[in-house]
Design an enzyme around this catalytic site. Structure first.
Site, PDB file in Angstrom:
ATOM      1  N   ASN B 382       0.819  -1.207   0.000  1.00 35.21           N
ATOM      2  CA  ASN B 382       0.000   0.000   0.000  1.00 35.21           C
ATOM      3  C   ASN B 382       0.851   1.255   0.000  1.00 35.21           C
ATOM      4  OD1 ASN B 382      -1.910   1.985   0.363  1.00 35.21           O
ATOM      5  ND2 ASN B 382      -3.020   0.922   1.967  1.00 35.21           N
ATOM      6  N   ASP B 383       1.489   1.548   1.131  1.00 34.01           N
ATOM      7  CA  ASP B 383       2.234   2.807   1.239  1.00 34.01           C
ATOM      8  C   ASP B 383       3.378   2.890   0.223  1.00 34.01           C
ATOM      9  OD1 ASP B 383       0.565   3.606   3.263  1.00 34.01           O
ATOM     10  OD2 ASP B 383       1.833   2.777   4.840  1.00 34.01           O
ATOM     11  N   VAL B 384       3.977   1.749  -0.129  1.00 33.52           N
ATOM     12  CA  VAL B 384       5.129   1.781  -1.042  1.00 33.52           C
ATOM     13  C   VAL B 384       4.726   2.078  -2.487  1.00 33.52           C
ATOM     14  CG1 VAL B 384       6.536   0.248   0.375  1.00 33.52           C
ATOM     15  CG2 VAL B 384       5.132  -0.728  -1.447  1.00 33.52           C
ATOM     16  N   VAL B 385       3.396   2.137  -2.769  1.00 30.49           N
ATOM     17  CA  VAL B 385       2.949   2.492  -4.117  1.00 30.49           C
ATOM     18  C   VAL B 385       2.063   3.738  -4.093  1.00 30.49           C
ATOM     19  CG1 VAL B 385       3.095   0.158  -5.062  1.00 30.49           C
ATOM     20  CG2 VAL B 385       0.966   0.897  -3.964  1.00 30.49           C
ATOM     21  N   ALA B 423       0.422   3.625   7.439  1.00 34.56           N
ATOM     22  CA  ALA B 423       0.624   5.019   7.814  1.00 34.56           C
ATOM     23  C   ALA B 423      -0.712   5.715   8.092  1.00 34.56           C
ATOM     24  CB  ALA B 423       1.391   5.763   6.729  1.00 34.56           C
TER      25      ALA B 423
END
Lengths: 90, 456
Positions: B382-385, B423
């Site tokens: 999620n956060d890494v994209v 996050a």
């Protein structure tokens, strides 16, 4: 003199460590961690020596230290080997 | 004694060569064997050269330790590797602290140098021990994976730190006064706990790397206690290794180490980003539709995240990828440095499922590939994209290097629900025109997708 020598060894080893570890590719970072973890099991050498030095309490501490360090060494090298044999080419 | 030192040098050479061979997956396995031979040399040299050793105690300890170590090493699932490494770190740190403690009770006259190194070794080793067990508990689910914070946490840590310094100095100066020493042990154990509990699940890669480094530092400190080159060299190597990995993980999140340790992201510090309140409308697709899109694609990039590990979907994804490759399509995997719960977590999972390592690309290598990619499949990441990291300066992940999946023609995102990522922020990617959500458990979804692909 002994202390200076031993600091020299320590500092040089850190530099060697930085040189060789920066060359490990991200793909192998988990085996690097478990493998270096097994290497930190070198405390087993201290643990073996500890079984004799400190009287009764010392030798009990030594026994627990030997157990902990052996878990680290045996488990660490075995699990690293298990992982590394999975990495295959096409 | 001279022979013993030669043996330790030999062992150190084995460790260095062993790590050096980790620079390629082709030579890595032999490297691990060389390192383990080095360890054997060090152990045998110690056993034969020191007099008056208690062989019975040593044998009992080694047999118990070897059985426990071998049991976990053979039984552990690849998805559980982070907690495995965490707990082994703990044992390493614990062993170093115990050796230093035994040395403290050594009746021989301690020098100032000796007692200072004992204090440092006990401190780092004990901190590593308790910190690693908390990290293990969090990863295994025994302790909440969420950051645990309470009022007065920072003052409490500061107080413990001051106490540690005071007791450390007293232990060194009054080497024969046990209460100071016990106090040092207790406070070291306590600070290991209080420093680890406020750190959340997604920050675990940093914590495990750091604890890895500490276990090396502890071993090196014990080497100074015993004036033993073997421990010093090996400890320094591990300390350096952990530090480098910690640094890579921090860069992967664009955060400083201090921010990871004291920030407790995901709770108090998250200020609502500009995306907050803006409702994102998402398009969802069935696995049949996803199969049709994939059928028309030529280049496909799979983006695995922690969700893939949770769902144990590594084999399912390999089967889908194999099917697509048989149809002449190109399949690559994009691995973000902080995907999963430890450095390289995703790589090991996919290697377990027999994905060839040439197909696993890191951030810098894969990002240009998204430009001409037909379909990116995001699995439990999620956060890494999240493209907000590129442009939204109010986002808590602003500045974090991300995988540019949104540049692909189509993005298929598999998630269980619409819950925001770690996050705590909504991911604008999900509302993009070229994004389709495929809801469901990663493993079940991939199995259905595989069926649908075959039925086309």
């Amino acid at each position: 003199m002994d202390m200076i020598n031993i600091f020299t060894v320590f500092i040089l080893a850190i530099f060697v460590g930085f040189e060789i570890i920066t060359k490990v590719p991200p793909t192998l970072h988990t085996p690097l961690m478990s493998g270096s973890n097994a290497i930190s099991g070198i405390a087993i050498v201290g643990a073996i020596i500890a079984t004799k030095v400190g009287g009764e309490l010392g030798s009990w501490l030594g026994l627990i230290a030997v157990i902990f360090a052996t878990i680290n060494v045996v488990g660490g090298f075995m699990v690293t080997d298990r992982m590394l044999k999975m990495f295959k080419r096409k | 004694m001279a022979y013993t030192n030669i043996a330790y040098v030999l062992a150190a050479v084995c460790f260095i060569l062993g790590i050096k061979r980790l620079s390629s997956p082709k030579t890595a396995r032999s490297g691990n064997t060389i390192a383990s031979v080095g360890m054997l040399i060090a152990i045998v040299a110690t056993l034969v050269s020191f007099e008056l050793l208690d062989f019975r105690t040593i044998a009992i300890g080694m047999i118990i330790g070897a059985m426990i170590g071998a049991f976990f090493a053979t039984k552990v699932e690849m998805t559980q590797m982070p907690q495995m490494v965490a707990i082994f770190n703990g044992f390493g740190g614990g062993a170093s602290a115990l050796v230093a403690a035994a040395e403290y009770f050594n009746p021989a006259n301690p020098s100032l140098f000796n007692s200072s190194t004992i204090a440092i070794s006990v401190f780092v080793g004990t901190l590593t021990f308790t910190g690693s067990f908390i990290a293990f508990g969090k990863l295994q689910g025994f302790v909440s994976g969420k950051p645990i914070v309470f009022p007065g946490q920072k003052p409490l840590n500061a107080l413990i730190a001051i106490g540690l310094v005071v007791l450390g100095v007293y232990t060194v100066l009054y080497g024969d006064s046990d209460p100071y020493f016990y106090g040092l042990v207790i406070l070291s154990a306590l600070i290991g706990v209080t420093l680890t509990i406020p750190i959340g699940g997604a920050d675990m890669p940093v914590v495990i790397s750091l604890l890895n480094s500490y276990s090396g530092v502890a071993a090196a400190a014990t080497g100074f206690v015993l004036l033993n080159n073997g421990l010093i060299i090996a400890g320094a190597l591990v300390g350096a290794s952990g530090l480098i990995l910690t640094n890579i993980m921090c860069k992967g999140m664009n955060r400083s180490l201090a921010n990871v340790i004291f920030g407790a992201v995901g709770l108090e510090q998250v200020t609502p980003g500009s995306g907050e309140g803006k409702q994102i409308s998402v398009k969802s697709a069935s696995t049949e539709e996803a199969a049709m899109i994939l059928d028309a694609a030529e280049k496909i990039i799979v983006v695995p995240g922690y969700g893939l590990a949770v769902a144990q979907a590594q084999y399912a994804v390999r089967e889908v990828a194999d099917f697509l490759e048989e149809q002449g399509k190109k399949v690559l995997y994009a691995i973000h440095p902080v995907a999963g719960r430890m450095p390289g977590h995703m790589n090991v999972l996919l290697a377990e499922a027999n994905v060839p390592y040439e197909q696993l690309k890191d951030l810098d290598a894969i990002n240009p590939e998204f430009e001409d990619c037909d379909v990116a499949i995001v699995l439990g990441a999620n956060d890494v994209v999240n493209p907000a990291a590129r442009h939204d300066s109010s986002s808590p992940i602003y500045g974090m290097p991300i995988l540019d999946v949104d540049k692909s023609k189509t993005v298929l995102v598999n998630k269980r629900t619409m819950n925001p990522g770690f996050a705590g922020i909504q991911n604008e990617l999900f509302g993009f025109d070229n994004t389709l959500m495929v809801f469901g458990d990663a493993k079940a979804m991939l199995t259905d997708l595989h069926k649908d692909l075959k039925n086309l």
